[in-house]
Write a protein that holds these residues in place. Structure first.
Motif, short mmCIF file in Angstrom:
data_model
loop_
_atom_site.label_atom_id
_atom_site.label_comp_id
_atom_site.label_asym_id
_atom_site.label_seq_id
_atom_site.Cartn_x
_atom_site.Cartn_y
_atom_site.Cartn_z
N ASP A 191 30.36 36.39 -30.03
CA ASP A 191 29.55 36.73 -31.08
C ASP A 191 27.83 35.94 -31.19
OD1 ASP A 191 29.87 37.14 -34.30
OD2 ASP A 191 28.80 35.30 -34.13
N VAL A 192 28.28 34.64 -30.66
CA VAL A 192 26.69 34.06 -30.55
C VAL A 192 26.42 34.43 -29.70
CG1 VAL A 192 26.74 31.76 -29.94
CG2 VAL A 192 28.60 31.39 -31.05
N ALA A 193 26.38 34.48 -28.40
CA ALA A 193 25.34 35.85 -27.50
C ALA A 193 24.97 37.32 -28.27
CB ALA A 193 26.65 35.62 -25.99
N PHE A 194 25.24 37.45 -28.83
CA PHE A 194 24.55 38.25 -29.85
C PHE A 194 23.55 37.95 -30.19
CE2 PHE A 194 24.20 42.18 -32.69
CZ PHE A 194 24.08 42.65 -32.24
N GLU A 242 26.40 27.95 -24.66
CA GLU A 242 26.67 26.57 -24.47
C GLU A 242 26.65 25.55 -25.83
OE1 GLU A 242 27.89 25.62 -20.42
OE2 GLU A 242 27.92 23.48 -20.90
N GLU A 243 24.95 25.34 -25.34
CA GLU A 243 24.25 24.56 -26.12
C GLU A 243 24.71 24.67 -27.64
OE1 GLU A 243 20.81 24.35 -23.62
OE2 GLU A 243 20.37 25.56 -25.42
N SER A 244 24.97 25.44 -28.34
CA SER A 244 25.02 25.68 -29.16
C SER A 244 26.36 25.52 -29.85
CB SER A 244 24.38 27.15 -29.94
OG SER A 244 23.48 28.34 -28.79
N LEU A 245 27.97 26.13 -29.10
CA LEU A 245 28.96 25.88 -29.26
C LEU A 245 28.85 24.74 -29.15
CD1 LEU A 245 30.38 28.91 -27.91
CD2 LEU A 245 30.38 28.48 -30.54
N LEU A 257 28.04 22.39 -32.24
CA LEU A 257 28.38 22.61 -33.66
C LEU A 257 30.04 22.46 -33.26
CD1 LEU A 257 27.04 24.27 -35.96
CD2 LEU A 257 26.57 24.37 -34.04
N GLY A 258 30.14 21.88 -32.45
CA GLY A 258 32.20 21.49 -31.99
C GLY A 258 32.80 21.97 -32.20
N MET A 259 31.80 23.73 -31.21
CA MET A 259 32.91 24.81 -31.08
C MET A 259 33.58 25.24 -29.99
SD MET A 259 33.77 25.69 -34.61
CE MET A 259 34.59 27.41 -33.25
N TRP A 260 33.12 24.18 -28.55
CA TRP A 260 33.54 25.03 -28.10
C TRP A 260 34.49 25.49 -26.86
CZ3 TRP A 260 30.66 26.99 -23.68
CH2 TRP A 260 31.05 27.28 -22.74
N GLU A 261 35.24 24.37 -27.97
CA GLU A 261 37.12 24.57 -27.18
C GLU A 261 37.07 25.68 -28.04
OE1 GLU A 261 40.06 21.87 -28.94
OE2 GLU A 261 38.12 20.99 -30.37
N PHE A 262 36.98 26.45 -28.80
CA PHE A 262 36.94 27.62 -29.41
C PHE A 262 36.51 29.39 -28.81
CE2 PHE A 262 37.75 25.02 -32.46
CZ PHE A 262 38.89 24.57 -33.19
N ARG A 263 35.60 28.68 -27.70
CA ARG A 263 34.62 29.28 -26.93
C ARG A 263 35.22 30.92 -26.90
NH1 ARG A 263 35.19 25.50 -23.60
NH2 ARG A 263 36.55 25.99 -21.36
#
Lengths: 303, 284
Positions: A125-128, A145-148, A151-157
């Motif tokens: 979704d973020v790559a879209f 990677e940077e944006s997740l 927002l503290g959402m990297w572990e949910f990638r």
């Protein structure tokens, strides 16, 4: 942070020139009945002018139907001015050739966490957005990677969005906007559907984007507590900007706000009521800490 | 007991029934709703509130356990569940998106007519419901789509009230409304309880709203009821509530801070009005 300077904008903002300039903006829509006959005209935005500097955190308040969302949709060219103009980072939003640049400069996040996510997996979704912009593949991965992480959402990638809480979904929506490297993000009631933790997470994320990344934030909300950290608050009523000032200035005007179907943070309201009962408190107290401090000082003076 | 309207008895429900280890949306949920109570139902998104609410008028059948409405098991084969949906009225989130009729009147009579009421009586019920939600009678011939957000929501509530429910369940009725709209709607809901004795179940993410309006709060987490008590007792558990993604009302935090700062205040206070009285009392 020094307490004294809490209300003051960082000095860099004072020097910066206008990032967003709205001049005499007017937007009307025609109401029609079942047979398509014209019933009347509603002026949603009525001769609005204001400027936003790069790096500012602006909050917009106003009752339902006051024109907040219509105004916001003009900033990134979802709507176009019928009268007046909107200049975003030097671009006139009426300039069709600039449409993509405009949308890239100012991203928007809406109220409902469930209809903004299109990817089956969070990182997709973020790559879209960057993919659509033609960003090279190697850089896309980096941006995701940077944006997740921001927002503290990297572990949910690798998670499926429907497994996330409302607050987490909104943070993914924000990450998706951030991955396009906007200079500005517009949040239109991003917390209306969230539980207390979700609200806290989203507002904290918006503040971090502003303070750490220097992104200009325009936050539209009905929750007065979310506004107290903004640099500046605009209050809309019947399509016009009726008040403008720091949160403390705005929230000192309790009765005027109530007449416009708004209110003040509960702490501010309590302080205001205590003042009416004769306690010597400042106007526009915003936080528990301030109220406890002033009550303590009063108690000591009283002996 | 006479005043027990509804009993939820050990409800268990799982969405994914193919896996016995899948998480239960409801995990052994039991409680009693009494006549004329105002119950706040709180819990983070996904805690099971909406699943529970849909059991209350038999929109969902539990895997085990049951619900008794005025002593009768609502999942019995011959139970009149259609009539039950009039008695236990459900107002969903953002109900204004479900409005579809051309006028407010036809919107509001839709439910009663569908329940078998004749048109004349349904119209009387509709006028009555419009008045009870505080809408002007003039709006009855208007298109619901020409009304403001707050008014549309009242129309949606009126269309449930027109079926004369004894229990009214509202899922986040104030979400997205401006501050005045929120407090007006909450006042209206309180009046339905106070003047008409309708039992209210209010699902809310606003701790301040439930602190202000509810007589009792049920807290859900991971499909279970964690607390079921009067508001001040529930909000004593600030840390546990925060761990569940919830919070306490702002006044609870303030009174605790004041106590820490040496004010001899009672920390069992959750509303603005009580906080004001308490502070004035200790400072006088």
């Amino acid at each position: 942070m020094k307490k004294k300077n809490k209300d003051k904008q960082p000095s860099i903002l004072k020097k910066a020139s206008s990032f967003l300039s709205i001049r005499n903006l007017k937007y009307e829509y025609i109401r029609r009945d079942e047979e398509n006959n014209v019933e009347g005209i509603t002026t949603a935005v009525d001769d609005v002018s204001f400027d936003v500097k790069a790096g500012e955190f602006i909050a917009v308040l106003g009752h339902n139907g006051s024109g907040k969302s219509t105004l916001a949709k003009h900033i990134n060219a979802i709507l176009f001015p019928e009268e007046g103009e909107v200049i975003l980072d030097g671009m006139d939003t009426k300039d069709e050739e600039k449409l993509l640049d405009i949308r890239r400069t100012a991203g928007m996040v809406f109220q409902n966490p469930d209809n903004q996510i299109i990817g089956q997996v969070v990182d997709e979704d973020v790559a879209f957005g960057p993919e659509n912009m033609g960003v090279p593949t190697a850089e896309i991965a980096q941006r995701v990677e940077e944006s997740l992480k921001t927002l503290g959402m990297w572990e949910f990638r690798n998670a499926s969005p429907n497994r996330l809480s409302g607050g987490q979904k909104q943070r993914v929506s924000i990450a998706s906007v951030i991955a396009m490297h906007p200079k500005c993000i517009i949040l239109d009631e991003p917390t209306a559907m969230l539980d207390p933790r979700g609200r806290y997470e989203v507002i904290r994320a918006a503040r971090a984007l502003n303070e750490v990344e220097g992104i200009t934030v325009i936050l539209i909300t009905h929750y007065m507590e979310e506004v107290i950290h903004a640099h500046r608050v605009l209050v809309m009523d019947k399509g016009k900007v009726k008040m403008e000032g720091t949160p403390r200035e705005i929230f000192s005007r309790v009765e005027e706000l109530k007449r416009m179907r708004l209110t003040v943070p509960q702490i501010t309201e309590l302080a205001w009521e205590l003042k009416k009962e004769g306690l010597p408190l400042s106007d526009g107290i915003l936080t528990r800490e301030e109220l406890v401090r002033e009550l303590t000082e009063y108690k000591h003076r009283k002996g | 007991m006479e005043d027990m309207k509804l009993i939820a008895d050990h409800l268990v429900f799982q969405y994914d029934k193919s896996r016995s280890d899948a998480r239960r949306a409801l995990d052994d949920v039991s409680f009693v709703l009494h006549k004329g109570e105002f119950v706040g139902l709180i819990g983070h998104t996904g805690s099971g509130k909406s699943t529970l609410v849909q059991h209350l008028n038999a929109l969902i059948r539990p895997d085990s356990g049951s619900i008794y409405y005025e002593g009768a098991d609502i999942y019995e084969k011959d139970y009149d569940r259609k009539a039950l949906r009039g008695k236990v009225g459900l107002v969903f989130q953002y109900p204004e998106y479900q409005l579809f009729e051309e006028t407010v009147l036809s919107e509001v009579i839709y439910g009663p007519v569908n329940m078998g009421m004749d048109k004349k009586d349904a119209e009387l019920a509709a006028y009555d419901a419009i008045r009870r939600v505080g809408l002007e009678e003039e709006c009855i011939d208007q298109s619901p789509f020409d009304l403001s957000g707050g008014q549309k929501r009242r129309v949606a509530i009126a269309s449930v009230l027109a079926m004369d429910p004894e229990i009214l369940v509202l899922d986040e009725p104030t979400a997205g409304l401006d501050p005045a709209g929120r407090s007006e709607l909450l006042e209206m809901i309180k009046e339905l309880k106070e003047k008409e004795g309708i039992t209210i179940v209010l699902v809310s993410h606003s701790m301040d709203d439930v602190a202000e309006a509810a007589d009792r709060i049920i807290v859900m987490d991971k499909g279970r009821i964690i607390y079921d008590d009067v508001p001040v007792r529930v909000f004593e558990h600030i840390n546990e509530l925060e761990e569940m993604g919830l919070a306490a009302p702002q006044m609870s935090y303030l009174l605790r801070d004041l106590k820490k700062a040496g004010f001899p205040v009672n920390t069992d206070i959750i509303t603005l009005k009580d906080a004001r009285e308490e502070i004035l009392k200790v400072l006088s």
